[in-house]
Design a protein around this motif. Structure first.
Motif, PDB file in Angstrom:
ATOM      1  N   LEU A   1     -34.727  33.576  41.432  1.00 20.85           N
ATOM      2  CA  LEU A   1     -34.552  34.072  40.108  1.00 20.85           C
ATOM      3  C   LEU A   1     -35.352  33.219  39.308  1.00 20.85           C
TER       4      LEU A   1
ATOM      5  N   TYR B   1     -36.483  32.677  28.827  1.00 20.46           N
ATOM      6  CA  TYR B   1     -37.310  34.058  30.515  1.00 20.46           C
ATOM      7  C   TYR B   1     -39.048  33.662  30.217  1.00 20.46           C
TER       8      TYR B   1
ATOM      9  N   GLU C   1     -39.428  34.053  39.421  1.00 17.97           N
ATOM     10  CA  GLU C   1     -39.080  35.396  38.412  1.00 17.97           C
ATOM     11  C   GLU C   1     -39.962  34.644  36.878  1.00 17.97           C
ATOM     12  N   VAL C   2     -39.310  33.974  36.659  1.00 15.57           N
ATOM     13  CA  VAL C   2     -39.484  33.448  34.958  1.00 15.57           C
ATOM     14  C   VAL C   2     -40.953  33.725  34.475  1.00 15.57           C
ATOM     15  N   PRO C   3     -41.790  34.706  33.969  1.00 14.12           N
ATOM     16  CA  PRO C   3     -43.540  34.544  33.619  1.00 14.12           C
ATOM     17  C   PRO C   3     -43.344  33.481  32.707  1.00 14.12           C
TER      18      PRO C   3
END
Lengths: 483, 337
Positions: B219, B281, B222-224
Motif C-alpha cells: 500500500l 495520501y 502506491e502513495v503518489p
C-alpha cells in the motif's frame, strides 16, 4: 479523470492573484523608467518646446501600461499556482499532487482518495488573498524621477550650450579681435600677430650637391657607412624604402622566438627547465596519479633536446615506449635517468669543461706544463681517493665554487646537484633522509611532505587513526606548512 | 476493502503498534516512529547509541507487538558466518543411514536483532549482506529464502571502538535508516525508573501479523508523489556529492563521497510511509525534510577536513537540506513564494 472544479477554481483564483501582483510589480517598474525618460525629455524642453511636456507624459503612461500588460499577459504555470495555494493554505502539497496525478493513466486507487480528501479541504477554505504584494526596488526611487520631471516641466527651459568651436583662422578682421580682447597688452600682441600673415607649411624638393670623394660601396645595415657615405647627399630622401625597412623590423619583433635570447646562457639551461617541469609533474604524487599526457610531453621534449647533442635521447625514447605500454613506473625511471644525464652534462658545461675559452686553455697548458714537470694537470686529476673536493681535505681547488650557495639558489631545490664522485665513497654519498646539518638531503622536501600528507589523509579517512589524535596530527602538518 | 479504508487501517495499525511499544520504551517517540517507518518501507534499520538506552529492548518490544518470529544474535569477534546463516550437519535416520541436513541459523526469522553488529569480523558481518539485500541466503550452493517480511534491526555502540570492526560503506548503505538513540531527558528518565523498578510487568498486545505488514508495504508504494517533491528529494541527494556543480559549499568542504541512489530511494519510501501514517495520501516536502537525516547520515563519507574537525553528519545533512530549499526559493519569482 480531471481535477474537480473547486480545485481547479482555487488554482485559477491564485493564478489571477499572481497576475495582478505581477502587473503591479511590473507597472511600478515601468512607471519608474518612464519617469526617468520623461525627465530626460524635459531637460530639452527649450529646443523641443511644448511638445516635450506631451512626450514626457506619454513616456510615463507608456511605461506604466507596458509594465501592466507584461504582468497581466505573462503565463502563470498552474503547478506554480498550486504550490502557492498549498503553502498558503497549509495543504501539504495536496493540490499540486492532485493536479499532476488526477489525469495520469497510471494513477493508483490512492489517488482517488487523495482527490476526495483534497476536495473536502479546498471546499472548506475561506477565499482570501494569498499572493503577497512585492514592490520592486525601483519603487523606492520612483519619487525622484517623478519630482524631477515635475520640477523640470514647471521651471524655465534649461539653457543649452550654443555655438561651435572657436575659429582660429587668421582671415577674420582686426575689428572683431579688438572686441574680444580685454587687456591692452593682449590687444597689441594680437594686432602684431594679425599683421603677420601665416605661412603655410610647404614641402620643398631640394637638390644636395654631391660631396667630393664620395661614392664608396655600402652594404645594407652598415651603420658606420651612413657616416662615411657622403654620397647620401646626392640622393633624394627615399621615404618609401625607409617605411619598408621599418615594417620589416616590426615584423621581426613579431617573431620573438627567432631573436637571440641573451640571458639564456646565464640564467636558464635546458636541464633546469626540464628539471622544473619534472618537479611540477611529479611532486607529491604517486606514479598512478601522474597525468600520462603531461609525462609524455615532457619525455618528448627531453628526447628533442637529446637529439641536439645530448646522450639522454635513448632514455627518453625508452620512457615514451614504456608509457605507451602503460608502465608509468618505468617511464618515470627512464625520465629520471635522462634527467641525470642532462644534469651531468649541465654540470660539465658549468664547470667550464665544455667551453672553449681561455680558462680551459690555461688549465690545459698548466696541465701540460705540469705533465712535463712530472705532475698532473687538473683535467687529468683523479679525485677517486676520497681527496680533492671534500671539504677539509686541503687540496681542493673548488672549481665549482661553494656548493651551498649553488644549492640554495632556488627555494625548492635542496637536494644535492651534480654527479657523485667516481671511486671510493666514504660517508659523503649517503641517502640520508633525516634532518641534515650542513649537508643537503637527496630527497626533495616538497615531494616527500606531499606524500606523507597524502598518506596521513588516507589513514585518517580509513579510520586507522583514533579520532582523539586527529587534531594533533592536523596541527602538526599545519605547523609544517607555516614553517 | 477500498484503498481509502486500507489507508485508514494502516494509520490505525501504525498508531496501535507505536502505542504498544511506547508502553515499554519511554521518550523515544521519534525513534519508534522511524523504526516502524523503516519496517513498513521494507528496509532495515541500524540503531546507534551508547549502552543502556534501550535499543535492544525497543526491538524486542516491537517483535512482541507483531505476530512474527524473532531471533537475536549477539555479535562477538569469534562469531562465524555459519553461526548466522546455519550449516549442513550429518544426521542419522531410523535406518542408520547418514545424510546432510540443513540446520537453520538465527537469520531465518521475521525480525532479526543483530546486537552490537560492529563487534563481529567483516566476514561475519557480510554474511548478513545477502540476506538483507536479497531476502535469501546461499548455503552449500543452495539458495534458501528467508521468511517474509524479513526485517533486520542492528545496534551498534559509538564508543569503545577498540576491538570493533566498523561496518563497511557497502553494508551501511544496505540499511534504510540509521537512527541515533540519544540520552533521555530527566522527565523521561524518571518515567523509566518508575516503570522498570516496579514488580508489575507491562503486557504487550500483538497488533499486527506478517501478511498484514506485507499488505501495508504494498500500500505504501502506491502513495503518489508530486514531481516537485521528488525533485526536492533527488536534489538533496545530489547536493551531497562534492563533484556536483551545484553542490553547496558545506558539501564541497567536508564530504568525500555523497549518498547513493539507495539514499534517494530510502528518502522517498520513508516519506511515503510517513505521509500515510499521518493520514495523508500524498508525499509532501515536509516528509522529505523529516527523513533526510535518518536516510542520509550513514551514506555520507567525510573527507579529511570533515573527520579532523569532527563534523556531525546530522548537522551537515541539515545544512544541505537548507541550502537546497533556499536555492529553490531563490529560483522562484517573489509572487510564487
Amino acid at each position: 479523470m480531471t481535477p474537480p472544479a473547486p480545485i481547479t477554481g482555487l488554482v485559477q483564483r491564485v493564478t489571477r492573484q499572481i497576475r495582478l501582483r505581477r502587473a503591479e510589480h511590473a507597472g511600478v517598474r515601468g512607471a519608474f523608467w518612464g519617469a526617468v525618460g520623461a525627465a530626460l525629455v524635459l531637460v530639452f524642453k527649450g529646443p523641443l518646446g511644448a511638445a516635450s511636456i506631451g512626450s514626457a507624459v506619454a513616456l510615463v503612461a507608456v511605461g506604466v501600461l507596458a509594465g501592466l500588460a507584461w504582468g497581466l499577459l505573462r503565463r502563470v504555470d498552474a503547478r506554480d499556482a498550486a504550490h502557492v495555494a498549498d503553502r498558503a493554505f497549509a495543504l501539504d502539497d495536496r493540490v499540486a499532487t492532485v493536479l499532476e496525478w488526477a489525469g495520469r493513466p497510471d494513477r493508483s486507487p490512492l489517488v482517488d482518495a487523495l482527490v476526495a480528501d483534497t476536495l473536502a479541504r479546498v471546499e472548506a477554505l475561506a477565499p482570501r488573498r494569498i499572493v503577497r504584494r512585492v514592490l520592486p526596488r525601483e519603487a523606492r526611487w520612483l519619487p525622484v524621477p517623478v519630482l524631477t520631471a515635475l520640477a523640470l516641466s514647471l521651471a524655465p527651459p534649461v539653457p543649452m550650450p550654443t555655438g561651435g568651436l572657436p575659429d582660429f583662422l587668421p582671415s577674420r578682421g582686426e575689428d572683431e579681435r579688438e572686441e574680444r580682447s580685454a587687456s591692452t597688452l593682449l590687444e597689441e600682441r594680437t594686432r602684431a600677430l594679425a599683421k603677420q600673415p601665416l605661412k603655410r607649411a610647404m614641402l620643398e624638393e631640394r637638390d644636395f650637391a654631391q660631396r667630393a670623394g664620395a661614392g664608396g660601396a655600402t652594404s645594407p645595415g652598415d651603420l658606420t657607412a651612413i657616416f662615411k657615405d657622403t654620397s647620401l647627399s646626392g640622393h633624394r630622401p627615399d621615404f618609401n624604402s625607409f617605411l619598408k625597412k621599418g615594417d620589416e623590423r616590426l615584423k621581426l619583433l613579431e617573431h620573438v622566438d627567432r631573436l637571440p635570447d641573451l640571458q639564456s646562457d646565464f640564467t636558464s639551461t635546458s636541464y633546469k627547465m626540464v628539471f622544473r617541469k619534472s618537479k611540477a609533474l611529479t611532486s607529491g604524487l604517486r606514479p598512478d596519479q601522474i597525468t600520462p599526457q603531461k609525462l609524455k610531453e615532457l619525455l618528448e621534449e627531453m628526447e628533442r633536446l637529446g637529439r641536439k647533442g645530448g646522450t639522454w635521447g635513448g632514455d627518453a625514447a625508452e620512457g615514451m615506449e614504456a608509457l605507451e605500454g602503460g608502465q608509468t613506473d618505468k617511464a618515470l625511471e627512464a625520465m629520471q635517468k635522462a634527467l641525470d644525464k642532462m644534469r651531468a652534462m649541465d654540470a660539465a658545461q658549468r664547470s667550464g669543461k665544455g667551453l672553449r675559452g681561455g680558462r680551459e686553455r690555461d688549465r690545459g697548458a698548466r696541465g701540460r706544463d705540469a705533465g712535463r714537470g712530472g705532475g698532473e694537470g687538473y683535467d687529468e686529476q683523479d679525485f677517486g681517493d676520497a681527496d680533492g673536493l671534500l671539504p677539509g681535505r686541503g687540496r681542493s681547488p673548488m672549481p665549482k665554487g661553494e656548493a651551498t650557495a649553488r644549492l640554495r639558489a632556488t627555494p625548492y631545490d635542496v637536494g644535492v646537484e651534480g654527479e657523485s664522485r667516481q671511486g671510493r665513497k666514504d660517508g659523503y654519498d649517503t641517502n640520508l633522509t633525516g634532518r641534515a646539518g650542513s649537508m643537503g638531503s637527496r630527497l626533495q622536501y616538497l615531494g616527500v611532505i606531499g606524500q606523507y600528507r597524502k598518506q596521513m589523509e588516507d589513514a585518517i579517512t580509513r579510520e586507522q587513526v583514533p579520532r582523539e589524535y586527529h587534531d594533533q596530527i592536523k596541527d602538526y602538518f599545519q605547523a609544517l606548512d607555516e614553517r | 476493502m477500498s484503498q481509502e479504508e486500507r489507508a485508514q487501517a494502516f494509520v490505525g495499525a501504525f498508531r496501535a503498534l507505536q502505542t504498544e511499544v511506547e508502553k515499554v520504551i519511554v521518550g523515544h517517540g521519534e525513534i519508534i516512529a522511524h523504526v516502524l517507518t523503516g519496517m513498513f518501507a521494507g528496509g532495515h534499520v541500524l540503531l546507534e547509541g551508547v549502552p543502556g538506552l534501550g535499543k535492544t529492548l525497543l526491538v524486542k518490544t516491537l517483535a512482541e507487538g507483531l505476530e512474527l518470529s524473532f531471533s537475536r544474535i549477539q555479535f562477538t569477534p569469534d562469531l562465524m558466518p555459519s553461526d548466522i546463516v546455519g550449516t549442513n550437519i550429518i544426521v542419522e535416520d531410523a535406518d542408520g543411514r547418514k545424510h546432510f541436513q540443513f540446520q537453520h541459523g538465527p537469520i531465518f526469522a521475521h525480525i532479526l536483532l543483530a546486537d552490537e553488529i560492529n563487534r563481529a569480523t567483516p566476514k561475519t558481518q557480510s554474511a548478513l549482506l545477502e540476506g538483507m539485500q536479497e531476502g535469501a541466503v546461499t548455503v552449500g550452493g543452495a539458495s534458501r529464502p528467508l521468511p517474509a517480511p524479513f526485517f533486520v534491526l542492528a545496534t551498534q555502540n559509538p564508543i569503545e571502538m577498540e576491538g570493533t570492526y566498523p561496518l563497511p560503506e557497502a553494508q551501511l548503505d544496505r540499511f534504510l535508516f540509521k537512527l541515533r538513540v540519544r540520552y533521555p531527558a530527566i522527565e523521561e528518565l524518571n518515567a523509566i525508573i518508575d516503570r522498570t523498578t516496579r514488580s508489575r510487568q507491562v503486557g504487550i498486545e500483538r497488533v499486527m501479523s506478517g501478511p498484514t505488514v506485507l499488505g501495508f508495504r504494498e500500500l505504501v508504494r502506491e502513495v503518489p508523489i508530486a514531481s516537485h517533491v521528488r525533485d526536492f528529494a533527488s536534489t538533496i541527494v545530489m547536493a551531497t556529492h562534492p563533484q556536483w556543480e551545484l553542490a553547496p559549499d558545506v558539501t564541497r568542504r567536508y564530504v568525500r563521497y555523497g549518498a547513493s541512489p539507495r539514499g534517494a530511494q530510502a528518502l522517498v519510501l520513508g516519506a511515503k510511509v510517513r505521509a500515510l501514517a499521518e493520514g495523508r495520501y500524498n508525499v509532501s516536502i515536509e516528509d522529505i525534510k523529516a527523513l533526510a537525516a535518518p536516510a542520509l547520515r550513514h551514506r555520507l563519507i567525510l573527507n579529511f577536513e570533515g573527520e579532523a574537525e569532527g563534523v556531525d553528519t546530522d548537522i551537515l545533512v541539515g545544512q544541505v537540506v537548507e541550502s537546497v530549499e533556499a536555492a529553490s526559493v531563490e529560483r522562484r519569482e517573489p509572487f510564487l513564494q
